[in-house]
Design a protein around this motif. Structure first.
Motif, PDB file in Angstrom:
ATOM      1  N   MET A 169       2.636 -19.366 -70.441  1.00  0.00           N
ATOM      2  CA  MET A 169       2.405 -18.528 -71.566  1.00  0.00           C
ATOM      3  C   MET A 169       0.813 -18.375 -72.122  1.00  0.00           C
ATOM      4  O   MET A 169       0.510 -17.086 -72.375  1.00  0.00           O
ATOM      5  CB  MET A 169       3.124 -19.284 -72.928  1.00  0.00           C
ATOM      6  CG  MET A 169       3.197 -18.616 -74.069  1.00  0.00           C
ATOM      7  SD  MET A 169       4.236 -17.196 -74.203  1.00  0.00           S
ATOM      8  CE  MET A 169       3.138 -15.658 -73.948  1.00  0.00           C
ATOM      9  N   ILE A 170      -0.091 -19.110 -71.871  1.00  0.00           N
ATOM     10  CA  ILE A 170      -1.373 -18.922 -72.080  1.00  0.00           C
ATOM     11  C   ILE A 170      -1.719 -17.629 -71.192  1.00  0.00           C
ATOM     12  O   ILE A 170      -2.479 -16.799 -71.516  1.00  0.00           O
ATOM     13  CB  ILE A 170      -2.238 -20.209 -71.937  1.00  0.00           C
ATOM     14  CG1 ILE A 170      -1.627 -21.338 -72.840  1.00  0.00           C
ATOM     15  CG2 ILE A 170      -3.750 -19.811 -72.271  1.00  0.00           C
ATOM     16  CD1 ILE A 170      -1.715 -21.083 -74.270  1.00  0.00           C
ATOM     17  N   GLU A 171      -1.400 -17.827 -70.031  1.00  0.00           N
ATOM     18  CA  GLU A 171      -1.809 -16.762 -68.995  1.00  0.00           C
ATOM     19  C   GLU A 171      -1.174 -15.559 -69.572  1.00  0.00           C
ATOM     20  O   GLU A 171      -1.867 -14.426 -69.399  1.00  0.00           O
ATOM     21  CB  GLU A 171      -1.184 -17.061 -67.821  1.00  0.00           C
ATOM     22  CG  GLU A 171      -1.423 -16.103 -66.546  1.00  0.00           C
ATOM     23  CD  GLU A 171      -0.699 -16.375 -65.244  1.00  0.00           C
ATOM     24  OE1 GLU A 171      -0.800 -15.654 -64.435  1.00  0.00           O
ATOM     25  OE2 GLU A 171       0.071 -17.410 -65.053  1.00  0.00           O
ATOM     26  N   ALA A 172      -0.082 -15.260 -70.027  1.00  0.00           N
ATOM     27  CA  ALA A 172       0.494 -13.855 -70.231  1.00  0.00           C
ATOM     28  C   ALA A 172      -0.270 -13.536 -71.737  1.00  0.00           C
ATOM     29  O   ALA A 172      -0.560 -12.130 -71.833  1.00  0.00           O
ATOM     30  CB  ALA A 172       1.895 -14.249 -70.937  1.00  0.00           C
ATOM     31  N   HIS A 173      -0.841 -14.415 -72.480  1.00  0.00           N
ATOM     32  CA  HIS A 173      -1.564 -14.246 -73.780  1.00  0.00           C
ATOM     33  C   HIS A 173      -2.927 -13.418 -73.133  1.00  0.00           C
ATOM     34  O   HIS A 173      -3.522 -12.551 -73.585  1.00  0.00           O
ATOM     35  CB  HIS A 173      -1.727 -15.184 -74.607  1.00  0.00           C
ATOM     36  CG  HIS A 173      -0.684 -15.477 -75.603  1.00  0.00           C
ATOM     37  ND1 HIS A 173      -0.223 -16.552 -76.262  1.00  0.00           N
ATOM     38  CD2 HIS A 173       0.358 -14.656 -76.107  1.00  0.00           C
ATOM     39  CE1 HIS A 173       0.911 -16.547 -77.063  1.00  0.00           C
ATOM     40  NE2 HIS A 173       1.159 -15.166 -76.938  1.00  0.00           N
ATOM     41  N   GLY A 174      -3.249 -14.080 -72.147  1.00  0.00           N
ATOM     42  CA  GLY A 174      -4.730 -13.657 -71.734  1.00  0.00           C
ATOM     43  C   GLY A 174      -4.621 -12.436 -70.960  1.00  0.00           C
ATOM     44  O   GLY A 174      -5.450 -11.500 -71.148  1.00  0.00           O
ATOM     45  N   ALA A 175      -3.670 -12.151 -70.319  1.00  0.00           N
ATOM     46  CA  ALA A 175      -3.260 -10.882 -69.744  1.00  0.00           C
ATOM     47  C   ALA A 175      -3.129  -9.625 -70.683  1.00  0.00           C
ATOM     48  O   ALA A 175      -3.663  -8.455 -70.404  1.00  0.00           O
ATOM     49  CB  ALA A 175      -2.079 -10.644 -68.700  1.00  0.00           C
ATOM     50  N   LEU A 176      -2.566 -10.061 -71.842  1.00  0.00           N
ATOM     51  CA  LEU A 176      -2.456  -8.999 -72.943  1.00  0.00           C
ATOM     52  C   LEU A 176      -3.831  -8.739 -73.587  1.00  0.00           C
ATOM     53  O   LEU A 176      -4.161  -7.723 -73.703  1.00  0.00           O
ATOM     54  CB  LEU A 176      -1.441  -9.658 -73.952  1.00  0.00           C
ATOM     55  CG  LEU A 176      -1.168  -8.735 -75.381  1.00  0.00           C
ATOM     56  CD1 LEU A 176      -0.681  -7.293 -74.932  1.00  0.00           C
ATOM     57  CD2 LEU A 176      -0.415  -9.356 -76.182  1.00  0.00           C
ATOM     58  N   GLU A 177      -4.409  -9.834 -73.805  1.00  0.00           N
ATOM     59  CA  GLU A 177      -5.752  -9.708 -74.485  1.00  0.00           C
ATOM     60  C   GLU A 177      -6.610  -8.682 -73.627  1.00  0.00           C
ATOM     61  O   GLU A 177      -7.437  -7.903 -73.757  1.00  0.00           O
ATOM     62  CB  GLU A 177      -6.605 -11.108 -74.509  1.00  0.00           C
ATOM     63  CG  GLU A 177      -7.804 -10.833 -75.062  1.00  0.00           C
ATOM     64  CD  GLU A 177      -8.553 -12.443 -75.169  1.00  0.00           C
ATOM     65  OE1 GLU A 177      -9.667 -12.528 -75.827  1.00  0.00           O
ATOM     66  OE2 GLU A 177      -8.159 -13.565 -74.742  1.00  0.00           O
ATOM     67  N   LYS A 178      -6.640  -9.055 -72.201  1.00  0.00           N
ATOM     68  CA  LYS A 178      -7.516  -8.204 -71.389  1.00  0.00           C
ATOM     69  C   LYS A 178      -6.957  -6.704 -71.457  1.00  0.00           C
ATOM     70  O   LYS A 178      -7.800  -5.745 -71.040  1.00  0.00           O
ATOM     71  CB  LYS A 178      -7.407  -8.826 -69.754  1.00  0.00           C
ATOM     72  CG  LYS A 178      -8.193  -8.121 -68.752  1.00  0.00           C
ATOM     73  CD  LYS A 178      -8.053  -9.082 -67.393  1.00  0.00           C
ATOM     74  CE  LYS A 178      -8.888  -8.018 -66.312  1.00  0.00           C
ATOM     75  NZ  LYS A 178      -8.824  -8.838 -65.137  1.00  0.00           N
ATOM     76  N   LEU A 179      -5.692  -6.667 -71.473  1.00  0.00           N
ATOM     77  CA  LEU A 179      -5.180  -5.133 -71.114  1.00  0.00           C
ATOM     78  C   LEU A 179      -5.592  -4.355 -72.568  1.00  0.00           C
ATOM     79  O   LEU A 179      -5.705  -3.043 -72.232  1.00  0.00           O
ATOM     80  CB  LEU A 179      -3.546  -5.226 -71.058  1.00  0.00           C
ATOM     81  CG  LEU A 179      -2.873  -3.955 -71.149  1.00  0.00           C
ATOM     82  CD1 LEU A 179      -2.942  -3.334 -69.685  1.00  0.00           C
ATOM     83  CD2 LEU A 179      -1.501  -4.180 -71.335  1.00  0.00           C
ATOM     84  N   VAL A 180      -5.784  -4.939 -73.487  1.00  0.00           N
ATOM     85  CA  VAL A 180      -6.045  -4.278 -74.870  1.00  0.00           C
ATOM     86  C   VAL A 180      -7.485  -4.210 -75.106  1.00  0.00           C
ATOM     87  O   VAL A 180      -7.914  -3.493 -76.100  1.00  0.00           O
ATOM     88  CB  VAL A 180      -5.233  -4.713 -75.777  1.00  0.00           C
ATOM     89  CG1 VAL A 180      -3.951  -4.228 -75.752  1.00  0.00           C
ATOM     90  CG2 VAL A 180      -5.720  -5.801 -76.372  1.00  0.00           C
ATOM     91  N   ALA A 181      -8.390  -4.669 -74.363  1.00  0.00           N
ATOM     92  CA  ALA A 181      -9.785  -5.108 -74.396  1.00  0.00           C
ATOM     93  C   ALA A 181     -10.551  -3.746 -74.728  1.00  0.00           C
ATOM     94  O   ALA A 181     -11.599  -3.430 -75.589  1.00  0.00           O
ATOM     95  CB  ALA A 181     -10.281  -5.824 -73.329  1.00  0.00           C
ATOM     96  N   GLY A 182     -10.159  -2.580 -73.853  1.00  0.00           N
ATOM     97  CA  GLY A 182     -10.975  -1.313 -73.811  1.00  0.00           C
ATOM     98  C   GLY A 182     -10.212  -0.382 -74.683  1.00  0.00           C
ATOM     99  O   GLY A 182     -10.419   0.648 -74.549  1.00  0.00           O
ATOM    100  N   LEU A 183      -9.187  -0.808 -75.423  1.00  0.00           N
ATOM    101  CA  LEU A 183      -8.191   0.292 -76.000  1.00  0.00           C
ATOM    102  C   LEU A 183      -8.935   1.020 -77.006  1.00  0.00           C
ATOM    103  O   LEU A 183      -9.730   0.520 -77.772  1.00  0.00           O
ATOM    104  CB  LEU A 183      -6.954  -0.647 -76.531  1.00  0.00           C
ATOM    105  CG  LEU A 183      -5.743   0.309 -76.922  1.00  0.00           C
ATOM    106  CD1 LEU A 183      -5.143   1.037 -75.624  1.00  0.00           C
ATOM    107  CD2 LEU A 183      -4.775  -0.503 -77.795  1.00  0.00           C
ATOM    108  N   THR A 184      -8.742   2.450 -77.082  1.00  0.00           N
ATOM    109  CA  THR A 184      -9.159   3.286 -78.133  1.00  0.00           C
ATOM    110  C   THR A 184      -8.575   3.703 -79.018  1.00  0.00           C
ATOM    111  O   THR A 184      -7.113   3.407 -79.126  1.00  0.00           O
ATOM    112  CB  THR A 184      -9.816   4.608 -77.542  1.00  0.00           C
ATOM    113  OG1 THR A 184      -8.750   5.514 -76.808  1.00  0.00           O
ATOM    114  CG2 THR A 184     -10.721   4.256 -76.300  1.00  0.00           C
TER     115      THR A 184
END
Length: 235
Positions: free
Chosen positions: A1-16
């Motif tokens: 689960m921590i891995e999934a949260h990390g993937a989501l955080e990385k995915l939206v890091a550059g979102l405008t």
């Protein structure tokens, strides 16, 4: 689960801000709606966990589906920075609540699907990976962990007609709705999971008679708020 949260955080890091306002892969929802849902889903599960650890049962949403939808609509228009900050805060709150759970605590009942605390971890896992597809920012079914895909098939198998058999050719595993003869659907495990979730697979599963129509998403049973309630085995 921590891995999934990390993937989501990385995915939206550059979102405008512009990307937040654009349409998601879910009809009628912008990316902001998807992020609002993921954020409030974390808040809701944290609330259930915090109460469960005190021996209390509370509804997922006191106001039911109307409250859930109202929260999403009210927060979807946040800026990208606001979405990232609130998602991070609610995710940390959820992970902190789960971190306080001992071995026996995972069996504590919650009102979400009248299950136990452990079941909310599986549910959050599904929510995060499935909705990362809906954000349409580059995550595809092939990015899902194999275990997540297998779990999603287990959870969503009830959407298929009686007699349907699902066969994942890449992991040599099969699932059957029951023992009656019927349609055999074949494909890669991640594609099968995406199809059952109503998302677009990389390669469409196949069936000699044509793919069966999918039934509704597994329904939520009426929530039990009695302190004597206990989750049914296998919930």
């Amino acid at each position: 689960m921590i891995e999934a949260h990390g993937a989501l955080e990385k995915l939206v890091a550059g979102l405008t801000d512009r990307q937040v306002a654009e349409a998601s892969a879910l009809p009628g929802w912008s990316r902001g709606h998807v992020l609002a849902h993921l954020t409030d889903n974390a808040r809701m599960f944290a609330r259930l966990a915090e109460h469960a650890l005190r021996g209390d049962l509370v509804a997922s949403y006191d106001g039911g589906t109307d409250e859930r939808n109202a929260i999403i609509d009210a927060t979807a228009s946040r800026s990208a920075a606001e979405h990232r900050a609130e998602l991070a805060r609610r995710t940390a709150q959820l992970e902190a609540a789960w971190a306080r759970a001992g071995d026996e605590d995972w069996r504590r009942p919650v009102t979400f699907r009248n299950a136990d605390l452990a079941a909310t971890v599986w549910a959050r896992w599904r929510e995060v990976w499935i909705h990362m597809l809906d954000l349409d920012l580059g995550v595809r079914p092939d990015d899902w962990p194999e275990e997540l895909a297998c779990h999603a098939i287990d959870f969503l198998l009830c959407r298929l007609p009686a007699g349907t058999c699902v066969r994942a050719e890449d992991v040599r595993h099969r699932w059957s709705v029951d023992n009656a003869p019927g349609t055999v659907v074949t494909g890669r495990v991640r594609d099968l999971a995406a199809w059952l979730a109503g998302r677009t697979p990389a390669i469409s599963p196949a069936a000699a008679e044509g793919l069966p129509a999918l039934g509704p998403w597994p329904p939520h049973p009426p929530q039990r708020l009695s302190p004597d309630s206990r989750p049914a085995p296998g919930s």
